[in-house]
Design a protein around this motif. Structure first.
Motif, PDB file in Angstrom:
ATOM      1  N   LEU A 255       0.837  -1.207   0.000  1.00 55.10           N
ATOM      2  CA  LEU A 255       0.000   0.000   0.000  1.00 55.10           C
ATOM      3  C   LEU A 255       0.870   1.254   0.000  1.00 55.10           C
ATOM      4  O   LEU A 255       0.573   2.218  -0.715  1.00 55.10           O
ATOM      5  CB  LEU A 255      -0.949   0.002   1.203  1.00 55.10           C
ATOM      6  N   LYS A 256       1.952   1.242   0.770  1.00 54.80           N
ATOM      7  CA  LYS A 256       2.871   2.389   0.791  1.00 54.80           C
ATOM      8  C   LYS A 256       3.479   2.607  -0.590  1.00 54.80           C
ATOM      9  O   LYS A 256       3.596   3.746  -1.056  1.00 54.80           O
ATOM     10  CB  LYS A 256       3.971   2.184   1.830  1.00 54.80           C
ATOM     11  N   GLN A 257       3.857   1.527  -1.259  1.00 49.50           N
ATOM     12  CA  GLN A 257       4.428   1.650  -2.602  1.00 49.50           C
ATOM     13  C   GLN A 257       3.407   2.213  -3.589  1.00 49.50           C
ATOM     14  O   GLN A 257       3.740   3.045  -4.422  1.00 49.50           O
ATOM     15  CB  GLN A 257       4.938   0.290  -3.089  1.00 49.50           C
ATOM     16  N   ILE A 258       2.178   1.757  -3.489  1.00 52.47           N
ATOM     17  CA  ILE A 258       1.118   2.234  -4.389  1.00 52.47           C
ATOM     18  C   ILE A 258       0.812   3.703  -4.131  1.00 52.47           C
ATOM     19  O   ILE A 258       0.695   4.496  -5.066  1.00 52.47           O
ATOM     20  CB  ILE A 258      -0.155   1.376  -4.223  1.00 52.47           C
ATOM     21  N   LEU A 259       0.675   4.070  -2.859  1.00 54.47           N
ATOM     22  CA  LEU A 259       0.276   5.433  -2.492  1.00 54.47           C
ATOM     23  C   LEU A 259       1.420   6.442  -2.546  1.00 54.47           C
ATOM     24  O   LEU A 259       1.198   7.622  -2.790  1.00 54.47           O
ATOM     25  CB  LEU A 259      -0.333   5.438  -1.090  1.00 54.47           C
ATOM     26  N   GLY A 260       2.618   5.974  -2.237  1.00 55.47           N
ATOM     27  CA  GLY A 260       3.756   6.884  -2.175  1.00 55.47           C
ATOM     28  C   GLY A 260       3.939   7.514  -0.801  1.00 55.47           C
ATOM     29  O   GLY A 260       4.752   8.420  -0.635  1.00 55.47           O
TER      30      GLY A 260
END
Length: 92
Positions: free
Chosen positions: A34-39
């Motif tokens: 999720l962190k990778q997707i959201l930034g």
């Protein structure tokens, strides 16, 4: 009339889910993914309170990201992962 979150903070998650195949009924994402997707990191409350993941747009504006593209939070391991499933006509 709903307000689309396509340009909001959680737009990358919405786009990710929107691009999932219709045959793929469930999407499991770790908090790292999720962190990778959201930034950015999810807020601490997302890791400590299951209520943050409620499928409710009126009180959880971030839920628009998944609800507007036909997904619901099906299961959750706080601080670890979340599973989104495609809504069916029987689910509300």
């Amino acid at each position: 009339m709903s307000i689309s979150s396509e340009r909001g903070k959680y737009a990358p998650l919405q786009a990710f889910l929107k691009n999932r195949s219709l045959e793929m009924g469930a999407v499991n994402l770790t908090f790292r993914e999720l962190k990778q997707i959201l930034g950015f990191d999810l807020p601490k409350s997302a890791s400590t309170y299951s209520a943050w993941w409620a499928n409710e747009m009126k009180t959880h504006s971030h839920a628009r990201a998944w609800l507007e593209v036909g997904y619901m939070v099906e299961s959750l391991k706080l601080g670890e992962s979340v599973t989104f499933t495609k809504k069916t006509s029987g689910k509300q």
